[in-house]
Design a protein around this motif. Structure first.
Motif, short mmCIF file in Angstrom:
data_model
loop_
_atom_site.label_atom_id
_atom_site.label_comp_id
_atom_site.label_asym_id
_atom_site.label_seq_id
_atom_site.Cartn_x
_atom_site.Cartn_y
_atom_site.Cartn_z
N LEU A 69 1.34 -19.00 6.93
CA LEU A 69 2.44 -18.06 7.04
C LEU A 69 3.12 -17.81 5.70
CD1 LEU A 69 4.21 -16.34 8.92
CD2 LEU A 69 5.63 -18.37 9.28
N VAL A 72 1.88 -14.61 3.86
CA VAL A 72 1.94 -13.30 4.52
C VAL A 72 3.26 -12.63 4.14
CG1 VAL A 72 1.88 -12.09 6.73
CG2 VAL A 72 0.57 -14.18 6.42
N GLU A 76 3.41 -6.93 6.01
CA GLU A 76 2.10 -7.11 6.63
C GLU A 76 2.18 -7.66 8.05
OE1 GLU A 76 -0.44 -8.24 2.61
OE2 GLU A 76 0.31 -9.83 3.90
N ILE A 77 3.23 -8.37 8.38
CA ILE A 77 3.29 -9.07 9.66
C ILE A 77 3.62 -8.10 10.79
CG2 ILE A 77 5.71 -9.76 9.70
CD1 ILE A 77 4.18 -12.64 10.24
N GLN A 94 1.40 -11.58 14.13
CA GLN A 94 0.00 -11.52 13.72
C GLN A 94 -0.09 -11.03 12.29
OE1 GLN A 94 -2.39 -8.89 16.10
NE2 GLN A 94 -4.27 -9.97 15.58
N ALA A 95 -0.93 -11.71 11.50
CA ALA A 95 -1.19 -11.32 10.11
C ALA A 95 -2.27 -10.25 10.09
CB ALA A 95 -1.61 -12.55 9.30
N ARG A 99 -4.92 -13.63 12.18
CA ARG A 99 -4.34 -14.93 12.47
C ARG A 99 -2.99 -14.75 13.17
NH1 ARG A 99 -3.67 -17.65 6.97
NH2 ARG A 99 -3.18 -15.50 6.49
N LEU A 109 8.32 -16.75 4.70
CA LEU A 109 7.14 -15.94 4.45
C LEU A 109 6.98 -15.81 2.94
CD1 LEU A 109 8.12 -15.07 7.39
CD2 LEU A 109 6.78 -13.05 6.98
#
Length: 153
Positions: A69, A72, A76-77, A94-95, A99, A109
């Motif tokens: 995490l 990321v 992007e998340i 979700q990445a 993931r 983050l």
């Protein structure tokens, strides 16, 4: 013609003397003349060594990011769900590589922190990495319904 001869004579006279040898390093150190190591202190100004044309290069490439995490970014998340556990909310995110992560309050983050989780949204405090921006942090609110869209507060 006379000017050319005078010029040639001056040039030859300057070349006839051997160049002076630089003093040895021990003599420079004894005289206290050491070259300082350069450091740059921006003092709140823009760093002149950062390209203004390609600001995205400063965000960190995926190869240079930490795993999990912490690697990321807020942009992007994607928020996929929010669950209530006791008195707190937990967000399922979700990445870009697929993931999944559980986000809790104060989760770190790459470029921000989870500030708050409500029943329908996650509020991030994102660090702005733009040399031209006067604002260093901004709040980004991501909801489940528009998980891939960000709303700036």
């Amino acid at each position: 013609m006379i000017a050319t001869l005078v010029f040639a004579t001056l040039v030859l006279a300057g070349q006839s003397q051997p160049p002076a040898a630089p003093p040895p390093a021990s003599a420079q150190a004894a005289a206290g003349r050491q070259t300082p190591a350069w450091t740059y202190d921006p003092q709140g100004r823009r760093d002149p060594f950062i390209s203004l044309r390609d600001r995205s290069a400063n965000a960190g490439t995926p190869q240079n990011r930490p795993p999990g995490l912490a690697g990321v970014t807020v942009n992007e998340i994607v928020i996929r769900g929010i669950v209530r556990s006791g008195n707190e909310f937990i967000a399922l995110a979700q990445a870009p590589d697929g993931r999944s992560f559980q986000l809790r309050r104060n989760a770190r983050l790459f470029d921000g922190v989870v500030r708050q989780i409500t029943f329908d949204a996650v509020v991030f405090t994102q660090e702005v990495n733009d040399p031209l921006s006067l604002v260093k942090q901004r709040e980004v609110r991501k909801t489940m319904r528009t998980g891939d869209r960000e709303e700036e507060l």
